[in-house]
Design a protein around this motif. Structure first.
Motif, PDB file in Angstrom:
ATOM      1  N   ILE A  18     -54.789 -18.376 -43.097  1.00 45.10           N
ATOM      2  CA  ILE A  18     -55.829 -19.005 -42.284  1.00 45.10           C
ATOM      3  C   ILE A  18     -57.091 -19.274 -43.099  1.00 45.10           C
ATOM      4  O   ILE A  18     -57.757 -20.300 -42.938  1.00 45.10           O
ATOM      5  N   GLY A  19     -57.377 -18.365 -44.031  1.00 48.01           N
ATOM      6  CA  GLY A  19     -58.585 -18.528 -44.833  1.00 48.01           C
ATOM      7  C   GLY A  19     -58.476 -19.581 -45.913  1.00 48.01           C
ATOM      8  O   GLY A  19     -59.488 -20.142 -46.364  1.00 48.01           O
ATOM      9  N   TYR A  28     -39.823  -6.664 -31.491  1.00 49.40           N
ATOM     10  CA  TYR A  28     -40.958  -7.558 -31.735  1.00 49.40           C
ATOM     11  C   TYR A  28     -41.460  -7.369 -33.155  1.00 49.40           C
ATOM     12  O   TYR A  28     -41.506  -6.247 -33.667  1.00 49.40           O
ATOM     13  N   THR A  29     -41.821  -8.458 -33.790  1.00 52.09           N
ATOM     14  CA  THR A  29     -42.490  -8.391 -35.090  1.00 52.09           C
ATOM     15  C   THR A  29     -43.862  -7.769 -34.889  1.00 52.09           C
ATOM     16  O   THR A  29     -44.623  -8.193 -34.016  1.00 52.09           O
ATOM     17  N   LYS A  30     -44.180  -6.756 -35.677  1.00 51.08           N
ATOM     18  CA  LYS A  30     -45.469  -6.061 -35.552  1.00 51.08           C
ATOM     19  C   LYS A  30     -46.545  -6.832 -36.316  1.00 51.08           C
ATOM     20  O   LYS A  30     -46.564  -6.863 -37.549  1.00 51.08           O
ATOM     21  N   ILE A  31     -47.426  -7.481 -35.579  1.00 53.13           N
ATOM     22  CA  ILE A  31     -48.410  -8.378 -36.189  1.00 53.13           C
ATOM     23  C   ILE A  31     -49.300  -7.655 -37.189  1.00 53.13           C
ATOM     24  O   ILE A  31     -49.615  -8.185 -38.265  1.00 53.13           O
ATOM     25  N   SER A  32     -49.687  -6.418 -36.885  1.00 48.55           N
ATOM     26  CA  SER A  32     -50.652  -5.734 -37.761  1.00 48.55           C
ATOM     27  C   SER A  32     -50.098  -5.477 -39.159  1.00 48.55           C
ATOM     28  O   SER A  32     -50.858  -5.265 -40.107  1.00 48.55           O
ATOM     29  N   TRP A  41     -51.494 -11.223 -45.144  1.00 43.50           N
ATOM     30  CA  TRP A  41     -50.844 -12.530 -45.264  1.00 43.50           C
ATOM     31  C   TRP A  41     -51.438 -13.531 -44.284  1.00 43.50           C
ATOM     32  O   TRP A  41     -51.734 -14.671 -44.648  1.00 43.50           O
ATOM     33  N   ILE A  42     -51.647 -13.097 -43.043  1.00 37.89           N
ATOM     34  CA  ILE A  42     -52.220 -13.987 -42.016  1.00 37.89           C
ATOM     35  C   ILE A  42     -53.609 -14.457 -42.441  1.00 37.89           C
ATOM     36  O   ILE A  42     -53.929 -15.652 -42.388  1.00 37.89           O
TER      37      ILE A  42
END
Length: 254
Positions: free
Chosen positions: A250-251, A236-240, A245-246
């Motif tokens: 979003i911002g 799984y890609t580790k979101i943290s 970047w996220i």
């Protein structure tokens, strides 16, 4: 495996020493209680489910970057349990813009993360809600029991499930996972592994690994030959690892 998944698999063969399963239903799972996971998203092309995803705000869906290899243009369905039923009040959205991690390439599954900005804000209700992602970078402790869900295949080369399926999985030690996959394929700073009696299969890519009430991983890849392989754990890609970047995407997207 669908023809389109097979084409994608073949296209990746020259790049990987042994090809990971690309479009990773839930094997040995159970029927999820309808709408108990209101953040779950079906990513579709031409009204056919190809990947999972999950709502992380009232405007953005998170999924796996490699899902766009299957279909560069997708729509998303929110609020569904049985994908055949039109009477569930599920909602289909077109995607306004695609935000693939700039370091993702088709040569590996590193940086396998994609944000989909929807055409308009989602109206949240009992069947459609977003899920939290980690607030800061960090690893989930090995041995933690988490869960996955999806509409993918019920067994290797089997049938897809129209109902959302789910199962519990256990987070694996990073060193153990690295020893199974090798450093070329597994990056402990960007990825995490799980194992369990049940697991992901073709069609589950992009769905969330949920620990507690937080989505901590994105279903990315597994054994190319066997769903829920005892030898090659699912990755799984580790979101943290991608929070700056996220937040930037979003911002800064209006």
């Amino acid at each position: 495996m669908t023809i389109i998944s097979l084409i994608l698999l073949v296209s990746l063969l020259p790049h990987l020493t042994f090809t990971a399963r690309v479009n990773v239903g839930i094997v040995n799972g159970r029927d999820a209680k309808p709408h108990s996971r209101p953040y779950m998203v079906s990513v579709q092309t031409k009204d056919h489910h190809i990947c999972g995803g999950f709502l992380i705000s009232d405007r953005f869906v998170m999924t796996a970057a490699h899902c766009r290899n299957i279909a560069p243009v997708v729509t998303v369905v929110l609020g569904a349990h049985d994908l055949r039923k039109k009477s569930e009040n599920s909602v289909r959205f077109t995607v306004d813009s695609y935000h693939q991690h700039p370091d993702f390439t088709n040569k590996s599954f590193h940086n396998d993360i994609l944000l989909l900005k929807l055409e308009k804000n989602v109206q949240l209700n009992d069947n459609i809600k977003w899920i939290a992602i980690p607030a800061e970078e960090g690893d989930i402790e090995a041995g933690s029991v988490c869960s996955i869900a999806g509409w993918g295949l019920l067994e290797t080369k089997g049938k897809k499930s129209n109902h959302l399926m789910e199962t519990n999985v256990t987070v694996m030690n990073n060193k153990k996972c690295e020893s199974k996959w090798g450093k070329e394929h597994f990056s402990a700073s960007q990825m995490m592994c799980v194992h369990g009696n049940g697991g992901s299969c073709d069609g589950d890519s992009g769905g969330p690994l949920v620990c507690g009430d937080t989505a901590v991983g994105i279903t990315s890849f597994g054994d190319p030959d066997v769903c829920n392989s005892p030898e090659l754990p699912e990755v799984y890609t580790k979101i943290s690892a991608y929070l700056p970047w996220i937040k930037n995407i979003i911002g800064n997207v209006n």
